[in-house]
Design an enzyme around this catalytic site. Structure first.
Site, PDB file in Angstrom:
ATOM      1  N   ARG A  48       4.507 -29.524-111.376  1.00  0.00           N
ATOM      2  CA  ARG A  48       3.579 -30.407-110.648  1.00  0.00           C
ATOM      3  C   ARG A  48       3.572 -31.791-111.277  1.00  0.00           C
ATOM      4  NH1 ARG A  48      -1.284 -30.261-112.226  1.00  0.00           N
ATOM      5  NH2 ARG A  48      -1.499 -27.994-112.222  1.00  0.00           N
ATOM      6  N   TYR A 100      -2.947 -45.816 -88.293  1.00  0.00           N
ATOM      7  CA  TYR A 100      -2.486 -44.463 -87.948  1.00  0.00           C
ATOM      8  C   TYR A 100      -3.684 -43.510 -87.811  1.00  0.00           C
ATOM      9  CZ  TYR A 100      -0.225 -39.941 -88.508  1.00  0.00           C
ATOM     10  OH  TYR A 100       0.183 -38.656 -88.338  1.00  0.00           O
ATOM     11  N   ASP A 172       0.941 -49.781 -95.566  1.00  0.00           N
ATOM     12  CA  ASP A 172       1.690 -48.652 -95.022  1.00  0.00           C
ATOM     13  C   ASP A 172       2.963 -49.240 -94.404  1.00  0.00           C
ATOM     14  OD1 ASP A 172       2.773 -46.684 -93.341  1.00  0.00           O
ATOM     15  OD2 ASP A 172       0.822 -45.775 -92.933  1.00  0.00           O
ATOM     16  N   LYS A 197       9.397 -40.126 -91.449  1.00  0.00           N
ATOM     17  CA  LYS A 197       9.908 -40.967 -90.368  1.00  0.00           C
ATOM     18  C   LYS A 197      11.271 -41.574 -90.733  1.00  0.00           C
ATOM     19  CE  LYS A 197       5.830 -39.789 -88.933  1.00  0.00           C
ATOM     20  NZ  LYS A 197       4.628 -40.594 -89.099  1.00  0.00           N
TER      21      LYS A 197
HETATM   22  C1  LIG Z   1       3.292 -40.399 -89.545  1.00  0.00           C
HETATM   23  C2  LIG Z   1       2.557 -41.514 -90.190  1.00  0.00           C
HETATM   24  C3  LIG Z   1       1.683 -41.277 -91.254  1.00  0.00           C
HETATM   25  C4  LIG Z   1       1.379 -39.882 -91.757  1.00  0.00           C
HETATM   26  O1  LIG Z   1       2.482 -39.301 -92.343  1.00  0.00           O
HETATM   27  P1  LIG Z   1       2.724 -37.685 -92.379  1.00  0.00           P
HETATM   28  O2  LIG Z   1       4.038 -37.568 -93.067  1.00  0.00           O
HETATM   29  O3  LIG Z   1       2.744 -37.233 -90.960  1.00  0.00           O
HETATM   30  O4  LIG Z   1       1.596 -37.103 -93.144  1.00  0.00           O
HETATM   31  C5  LIG Z   1       1.079 -42.373 -91.843  1.00  0.00           C
HETATM   32  N1  LIG Z   1       1.294 -43.625 -91.404  1.00  0.00           N
HETATM   33  C6  LIG Z   1       2.112 -43.877 -90.358  1.00  0.00           C
HETATM   34  C7  LIG Z   1       2.309 -45.292 -89.926  1.00  0.00           C
HETATM   35  C8  LIG Z   1       2.773 -42.849 -89.723  1.00  0.00           C
HETATM   36  O5  LIG Z   1       3.564 -43.104 -88.686  1.00  0.00           O
END
Ligand SMILES: *Cc1c(COP(=O)(O)O)cnc(C)c1O
Length: 398
Positions: A48, A100, A172, A197
């Site tokens: 961890r 998001y 983000d 993504k």
């Molecule tokens: C998908 C997404 C998240 C969350 O990510 P997960 O991997 O689904 O937990 C956060 N911010 C943005 C802009 C996203 O597209």
């Protein structure tokens, strides 16, 4: 010798394994590590806290984002939630209003129970941002371009305001990745990613990443990563590392197609509005050009009404209709019922996320095939049928 981003994706300390010469990072499954000496433990003690495979990913993303230290989490939300744990009871967050959906839920339904306050604000309007600052504002939380309306926030301006009030700026960077935008170089303190993504890019892994600039902040996040424990497993860390190798070519190709598709949609009579920061008509075009290397490969567009949207979604053949974005296959999604389902309808509509809005993440199919597919689907919408009827009618009068 300094290398371009494209080369850095492949040429780094993990290109060749020191022990075997393997040209792929070894997957180290060990949860615990033998300690040779009772008084001094080695670099690794427990999985961890640190793991060599996860460590390779953490080091790689830190280099790509020009930060000091990277962190890999079990999802984007795990990375974001852990970052929010840097705040304490009584602190206040200023946050992008069309953030998001999962982040919206975390801030509005979880953090409030722990006495962390928030204000949603249109981050593209600096006067509104300044007016929303409180004495206890500790964090400016930015998503740019935003989801799903692709609004562009000035990262330099926001982090300058934040610094003047002694607050952090977190960005983000999921939509653009360091291939196109480097928030830490623009003044941000922490970059967050859903690596699910574009970074991994193949719709086959859920992962999150964070990169800090300041070593003290990095140390605090390392402590929280270990305390909260939402770390990324080794198989998934390896999948993200593999995806990263093709990040540059994937994004370049998808972005090129996104330009083509956005321009096509913008001219189509059945389409009410296209949101894409690569279009000169987009209000954030100049800013996007200044702070990023491109607009990315995600766009959204509005049809005339929900009925047209349903027709379009039923007719269209190539994109998968799904939650998520940033993959090799094009992904069409319905924000009202997918990414922003966690947002109450009134809040959603106030933010312009209507029931006739679709988001498209452009993949690697031929842009012309996608456009032909959209053309046949848009022909079936009421708006197109109306226009066709009128054309036929006027034609008959002649
Ligand atoms: C998908 C997404 C998240 C969350 O990510 P997960 O991997 O689904 O937990 C956060 N911010 C943005 C802009 C996203 O597209």
């Amino acid at each position: 010798m300094s290398h371009s981003f494209q080369t850095k994706l492949l040429h780094n300390r993990h290109k060749v394994d020191k022990n075997t010469g393997a040209v792929s990072v070894p997957i180290q499954h060990a949860s615990t590590f033998h300690q040779a000496d009772i008084d001094s433990f080695g670099k690794y003690d427990y999985g961890r806290s640190a793991n060599p495979t996860r460590g390779a990913l953490e080091e790689t993303i830190a280099q790509l984002e020009e930060g000091t230290r990277g962190f890999a989490f079990s999802s984007g939300m795990a990375a974001i939630s852990t970052a929010f744990l840097l705040l304490s009871q009584g602190d206040h967050v200023l946050i992008s209003e069309d953030v998001y959906g999962g982040t919206y839920r975390m801030v509005s339904e979880v953090l409030t129970r722990y006495g962390v306050e928030h204000t949603f604000v249109d981050m593209t309007d600096l006067d509104k941002v300044k007016a929303a600052i409180q004495a206890n504002t500790k964090l400016f939380y930015v998503e740019t371009p935003s989801n799903p309306l692709l609004k562009v926030t000035d990262i330099t301006a926001i982090s300058t305001i934040a610094k003047s009030t002694g607050a952090w700026t977190f960005v983000d960077n999921t939509f653009l990745t360091p291939a196109l935008q480097k928030p830490l170089e623009l003044g941000a303190d922490l970059v967050l990613h859903s690596a699910t993504k574009f970074l991994s890019g193949h719709s086959d892994v859920v992962a999150g990443l964070a990169v800090a600039k300041d070593p003290v902040l990095a140390e605090r996040l390392a402590f929280l990563q270990n305390s909260f424990g939402a770390v990324l497993g080794v198989q998934d860390a390896w999948l993200v590392l593999r995806g990263l190798k093709t990040l540059h070519v994937r994004l370049e190709q998808s972005q090129k197609s996104a330009y083509k598709i956005a321009s096509y949609l913008e001219k189509h009579p059945a389409v009410k509005k296209v949101h894409f920061p690569g279009l000169t008509t987009h209000p954030g075009f100049t800013l996007q050009h200044r702070q990023a290397q491109g607009p990315g490969a995600v766009l959204s567009f509005e049809l005339q009404n929900e009925e047209d949207l349903r027709t379009f979604v039923n007719q269209v053949e190539i994109p998968v209709f799904a939650v998520s974005l940033g993959a090799v296959e094009s992904i069409l999604s319905f924000p009202a019922k997918m990414s922003h389902a966690a947002m109450p309808e009134a809040e959603r509509l106030k933010r312009g996320i209507s029931n006739s809005l679709l988001r498209l993440s452009v993949g690697l199919e031929s842009a012309d095939d996608l456009i032909n597919d959209f053309e046949q689907a848009l022909k079936q919408t009421t708006r197109s049928l109306d226009l066709e009827q009128r054309r036929v009618y006027h034609g008959n009068l002649r």
